[in-house]
Design a protein around this motif. Structure first.
Motif, PDB file in Angstrom:
ATOM      1  N   PHE A 128      -7.640 -49.345 -43.170  1.00  0.00           N
ATOM      2  CA  PHE A 128      -7.906 -47.914 -43.280  1.00  0.00           C
ATOM      3  C   PHE A 128      -9.390 -47.624 -43.490  1.00  0.00           C
ATOM      4  CE2 PHE A 128      -3.388 -47.402 -43.531  1.00  0.00           C
ATOM      5  CZ  PHE A 128      -3.192 -46.121 -43.027  1.00  0.00           C
ATOM      6  N   SER A 129     -10.131 -48.579 -44.040  1.00  0.00           N
ATOM      7  CA  SER A 129     -11.575 -48.392 -44.132  1.00  0.00           C
ATOM      8  C   SER A 129     -12.187 -48.314 -42.738  1.00  0.00           C
ATOM      9  CB  SER A 129     -12.212 -49.540 -44.922  1.00  0.00           C
ATOM     10  OG  SER A 129     -11.795 -49.520 -46.264  1.00  0.00           O
ATOM     11  N   PHE A 130     -11.758 -49.202 -41.856  1.00  0.00           N
ATOM     12  CA  PHE A 130     -12.283 -49.173 -40.488  1.00  0.00           C
ATOM     13  C   PHE A 130     -11.792 -47.927 -39.757  1.00  0.00           C
ATOM     14  CE2 PHE A 130     -13.531 -50.689 -36.338  1.00  0.00           C
ATOM     15  CZ  PHE A 130     -14.627 -51.480 -36.625  1.00  0.00           C
ATOM     16  N   TYR A 131     -10.600 -47.483 -40.082  1.00  0.00           N
ATOM     17  CA  TYR A 131     -10.094 -46.235 -39.498  1.00  0.00           C
ATOM     18  C   TYR A 131     -10.978 -45.059 -39.893  1.00  0.00           C
ATOM     19  CZ  TYR A 131      -6.885 -42.248 -38.951  1.00  0.00           C
ATOM     20  OH  TYR A 131      -6.325 -41.039 -38.622  1.00  0.00           O
ATOM     21  N   MET A 132     -11.396 -45.002 -41.171  1.00  0.00           N
ATOM     22  CA  MET A 132     -12.280 -43.934 -41.620  1.00  0.00           C
ATOM     23  C   MET A 132     -13.661 -44.070 -41.006  1.00  0.00           C
ATOM     24  SD  MET A 132     -10.476 -41.956 -43.401  1.00  0.00           S
ATOM     25  CE  MET A 132     -11.824 -40.906 -43.953  1.00  0.00           C
ATOM     26  N   ILE A 133     -14.130 -45.298 -40.829  1.00  0.00           N
ATOM     27  CA  ILE A 133     -15.439 -45.506 -40.207  1.00  0.00           C
ATOM     28  C   ILE A 133     -15.445 -44.985 -38.776  1.00  0.00           C
ATOM     29  CG2 ILE A 133     -17.005 -47.296 -39.341  1.00  0.00           C
ATOM     30  CD1 ILE A 133     -16.337 -48.900 -41.871  1.00  0.00           C
ATOM     31  N   SER A 135     -13.633 -42.634 -37.649  1.00  0.00           N
ATOM     32  CA  SER A 135     -13.588 -41.173 -37.731  1.00  0.00           C
ATOM     33  C   SER A 135     -14.981 -40.589 -37.922  1.00  0.00           C
ATOM     34  CB  SER A 135     -12.670 -40.733 -38.879  1.00  0.00           C
ATOM     35  OG  SER A 135     -11.344 -41.151 -38.667  1.00  0.00           O
ATOM     36  N   TYR A 136     -15.729 -41.150 -38.868  1.00  0.00           N
ATOM     37  CA  TYR A 136     -17.069 -40.638 -39.126  1.00  0.00           C
ATOM     38  C   TYR A 136     -18.008 -40.917 -37.946  1.00  0.00           C
ATOM     39  CZ  TYR A 136     -16.142 -39.375 -43.972  1.00  0.00           C
ATOM     40  OH  TYR A 136     -15.661 -38.777 -45.107  1.00  0.00           O
ATOM     41  N   LEU A 137     -17.876 -42.091 -37.333  1.00  0.00           N
ATOM     42  CA  LEU A 137     -18.704 -42.389 -36.159  1.00  0.00           C
ATOM     43  C   LEU A 137     -18.394 -41.419 -35.022  1.00  0.00           C
ATOM     44  CD1 LEU A 137     -18.731 -46.303 -35.982  1.00  0.00           C
ATOM     45  CD2 LEU A 137     -20.634 -44.779 -36.548  1.00  0.00           C
ATOM     46  N   GLY A 138     -17.121 -41.088 -34.853  1.00  0.00           N
ATOM     47  CA  GLY A 138     -16.748 -40.123 -33.828  1.00  0.00           C
ATOM     48  C   GLY A 138     -17.381 -38.764 -34.082  1.00  0.00           C
ATOM     49  N   MET A 139     -17.384 -38.325 -35.359  1.00  0.00           N
ATOM     50  CA  MET A 139     -18.011 -37.044 -35.688  1.00  0.00           C
ATOM     51  C   MET A 139     -19.504 -37.064 -35.374  1.00  0.00           C
ATOM     52  SD  MET A 139     -16.245 -36.056 -39.330  1.00  0.00           S
ATOM     53  CE  MET A 139     -14.462 -36.062 -39.525  1.00  0.00           C
ATOM     54  N   VAL A 140     -20.175 -38.159 -35.751  1.00  0.00           N
ATOM     55  CA  VAL A 140     -21.616 -38.260 -35.494  1.00  0.00           C
ATOM     56  C   VAL A 140     -21.888 -38.258 -33.998  1.00  0.00           C
ATOM     57  CG1 VAL A 140     -23.641 -39.744 -35.749  1.00  0.00           C
ATOM     58  CG2 VAL A 140     -22.074 -39.426 -37.677  1.00  0.00           C
ATOM     59  N   LEU A 244     -21.890 -43.555 -45.081  1.00  0.00           N
ATOM     60  CA  LEU A 244     -22.577 -44.574 -45.880  1.00  0.00           C
ATOM     61  C   LEU A 244     -22.040 -44.654 -47.305  1.00  0.00           C
ATOM     62  CD1 LEU A 244     -26.330 -44.086 -44.859  1.00  0.00           C
ATOM     63  CD2 LEU A 244     -24.742 -45.837 -44.059  1.00  0.00           C
ATOM     64  N   ALA A 245     -21.560 -43.540 -47.829  1.00  0.00           N
ATOM     65  CA  ALA A 245     -21.157 -43.498 -49.237  1.00  0.00           C
ATOM     66  C   ALA A 245     -19.789 -44.103 -49.492  1.00  0.00           C
ATOM     67  CB  ALA A 245     -21.168 -42.049 -49.734  1.00  0.00           C
ATOM     68  N   GLN A 246     -18.979 -44.298 -48.460  1.00  0.00           N
ATOM     69  CA  GLN A 246     -17.591 -44.715 -48.688  1.00  0.00           C
ATOM     70  C   GLN A 246     -17.503 -46.070 -49.393  1.00  0.00           C
ATOM     71  OE1 GLN A 246     -15.049 -42.586 -48.057  1.00  0.00           O
ATOM     72  NE2 GLN A 246     -16.684 -41.173 -47.450  1.00  0.00           N
ATOM     73  N   TRP A 247     -18.183 -47.067 -48.874  1.00  0.00           N
ATOM     74  CA  TRP A 247     -18.059 -48.416 -49.433  1.00  0.00           C
ATOM     75  C   TRP A 247     -18.678 -48.523 -50.822  1.00  0.00           C
ATOM     76  CZ3 TRP A 247     -15.195 -52.499 -48.261  1.00  0.00           C
ATOM     77  CH2 TRP A 247     -15.523 -53.740 -48.812  1.00  0.00           C
ATOM     78  N   PRO A 248     -19.942 -48.057 -51.044  1.00  0.00           N
ATOM     79  CA  PRO A 248     -20.493 -48.140 -52.415  1.00  0.00           C
ATOM     80  C   PRO A 248     -19.670 -47.369 -53.440  1.00  0.00           C
ATOM     81  CG  PRO A 248     -22.223 -47.679 -50.818  1.00  0.00           C
ATOM     82  CD  PRO A 248     -20.927 -47.538 -50.094  1.00  0.00           C
ATOM     83  N   MET A 249     -19.185 -46.179 -53.061  1.00  0.00           N
ATOM     84  CA  MET A 249     -18.393 -45.401 -54.011  1.00  0.00           C
ATOM     85  C   MET A 249     -17.089 -46.114 -54.335  1.00  0.00           C
ATOM     86  SD  MET A 249     -18.509 -42.722 -55.885  1.00  0.00           S
ATOM     87  CE  MET A 249     -19.730 -41.617 -55.161  1.00  0.00           C
ATOM     88  N   GLY A 250     -16.520 -46.830 -53.369  1.00  0.00           N
ATOM     89  CA  GLY A 250     -15.311 -47.606 -53.634  1.00  0.00           C
ATOM     90  C   GLY A 250     -15.566 -48.706 -54.652  1.00  0.00           C
ATOM     91  N   ILE A 251     -16.732 -49.362 -54.544  1.00  0.00           N
ATOM     92  CA  ILE A 251     -17.081 -50.411 -55.509  1.00  0.00           C
ATOM     93  C   ILE A 251     -17.293 -49.819 -56.898  1.00  0.00           C
ATOM     94  CG2 ILE A 251     -18.825 -52.143 -56.097  1.00  0.00           C
ATOM     95  CD1 ILE A 251     -19.293 -52.556 -53.113  1.00  0.00           C
TER      96      ILE A 251
END
Length: 474
Positions: A128-133, A135-140, A244-251
């Motif tokens: 699901f992390s890659f799924y969200m990535i 999604s955001y890449l598609g928006m950009v 960019l914030a998804q992974w650091p915020m998860g940690i």
């Protein structure tokens, strides 16, 4: 990426096309002098479609399967996109946005239910992390594509149709086993509000903030003097910050309580929005502030979702996810229309003034809920704790930093002596029971040889043998 390439590529083109469409419509209407209120109402109609689309998506997937549902829904969305170029009637566009919302919810249900079912438990987070990535890449990508058409003609609509059509190809020719039909699900929003009040409250405010941004930020940038290319860059910088914030915020959320992080995010969004409201807007300052805005605004939903799922049992996770989507969608539909009216009355910068007030209200409500939960449960936790045999064992004393080592060893020695005494008692009980059985057999044998007369002074062996007790009782 190797597990679900077809679904990831499908999502990439799907989100890229629809993200481009959302920004294009806002800019196109603003360029033609349409009131900000109607622009916000378009966004609200889209989110209303998302809310009502869950029932339609379930019915379609149950009837014809995942791939056919996706193809039919995407075809309907593509037709609606093309219809925007046929007529400029604002009422028609409101209806088209509602239908697009219906179709997109069906598509989201197809993709996410497929990933949920076939992702292994140990890799579901990465899936699901890659799924969200994607999604955001598609928006950009969608925002970047729009920057190539500053005249805002019909070419962006053609590009949206192309992206949606290409997105059907990977999922249509996939070799993966089709997922099972969806199970019926009864979602009680008020029932889950009692279980996860902080999460649903935060998600509702996240829907208002994020929905208002997607629908009205292009208008804000346009009225601030940005051209089409600069507006696309403004949107891309914000979305990229969220990526960019998804992974650091998860940690960070694994080390700091998520309820604290959500309130901290609200404070950060409020401060940044206040600066966007009171400071003169230039390109550099706008890009910096909107980047910071994206870092905190686009992590509200995943933080709230993680908090909710950490406080419920496994059987409630699907229901909680649905309740979160309902709370987010209702907030986005309400917030877009309300903030559009505020911008029409008080000017375009009132968008961020409204967001500042919303974050203050959000912080106050979450703090009240948190204090109430602390009063009911002195030590609230972000996690559902399970019992363990280790915590009930004397061995746990040796791992407790509050207990001295000598005391822990003495406790183990006492327990060891108790265990030896219990074992000896069990062995003695077994020996006594065995002797009793032998004596009973001997008495029966003597009765067959000589029967004593009534009143005899020689009691039988059975009378002399004490009653044997069970080893467990002993």
């Amino acid at each position: 990426m190797k597990s679900f390439p077809s679904l990831y590529f499908t999502n990439l083109f799907l989100i890229g096309g629809t993200g481009l469409l959302t920004t294009y419509l806002a800019l196109y209407l603003g360029q033609h002098g349409v009131s900000t209120f109607w622009i916000g109402l378009l966004t609200s109609c889209y989110y209303l479609g998302l809310l009502f689309g869950s029932k339609l998506g379930y019915t379609l997937i149950k009837s014809v399967g995942h791939i056919r549902t996706f193809a039919a829904s995407t075809a309907a969305v593509t037709a609606c996109v093309a219809a925007h170029g046929v007529s400029d009637n604002i009422y028609l566009w409101l209806a088209l946005r509602f239908i697009v919302g219906l179709g997109m919810m069906c598509n989201y249900m197809v993709l996410e239910s497929w990933l949920n079912e076939q992702a292994a438990p140990e890799s579901r987070g990465r899936v699901f992390s890659f799924y969200m990535i994607t999604s955001y890449l598609g928006m950009v990508m969608g925002q970047y594509a729009l920057s190539q058409f500053p005249e805002l003609g019909y070419a962006p609509l053609f590009l949206v149709c192309m992206a949606l059509s290409v997105g059907i190809i990977p999922i249509s020719i996939t070799r993966r086993i089709h997922p099972k039909p969806l199970k019926p699900l009864q979602v009680s929003l008020f029932g889950y509000l009692k279980k996860v009040p902080q999460s649903l409250t935060a998600v509702h405010f996240a829907g208002i903030i994020n929905g208002s941004f997607y629908g009205l930020a292009p208008t804000f940038a346009n009225l601030s003097g940005f051209n089409a290319t600069e507006i696309a860059m403004f949107m891309s910088v914000t979305i990229f910050a969220g990526l960019l914030a998804q992974w650091p915020m998860g940690i960070v959320s694994d080390k700091i309580r998520r309820s604290v992080l959500i309130r901290s995010n609200a404070v950060a969004i409020g401060v940044i929005s206040l600066l966007m409201f009171i400071l003169p807007i230039s390109q550099i300052s706008a890009y910096v502030l909107t980047f910071l805005f994206g870092l905190f605004a686009f992590t509200l939903y995943p933080l709230s979702s993680a908090l909710a799922n950490s406080r419920v049992e496994d059987e409630d996770r699907v229901g909680v996810s649905s309740a979160l989507l309902v709370a987010f969608g209702s907030g986005a539909a309400l917030g877009s229309a309300a903030n559009a009216k505020i911008m029409a009355l008080f000017g375009h910068q009132a968008l961020y003034a409204s967001i500042t007030v919303l974050t203050i209200l959000m912080f106050m409500i979450l703090s009240f809920i948190n204090s109430k939960q602390k009063a009911e449960k002195p030590e609230p936790t972000d996690y559902v704790m399970g019992t363990s045999d280790v915590t009930n064992s004397p061995l746990a004393a040796t791992m407790d930093p509050r207990i001295e080592e000598t005391m822990a060893h003495e406790q183990l020695l006492v327990v060891g002596e108790d265990n030896e005494r219990i074992e000896d008692d069990l062995e003695d009980g077994l020996d006594e029971q065995e002797d009793a059985l032998k004596a009973e057999d001997g008495s029966h044998h003597s009765e067959n040889i000589e029967q004593p007369s009534e009143g005899s002074e020689h009691p039988s062996a059975a009378d002399e043998q004490p009653v044997a007790t069970s080893p467990i009782t002993k």
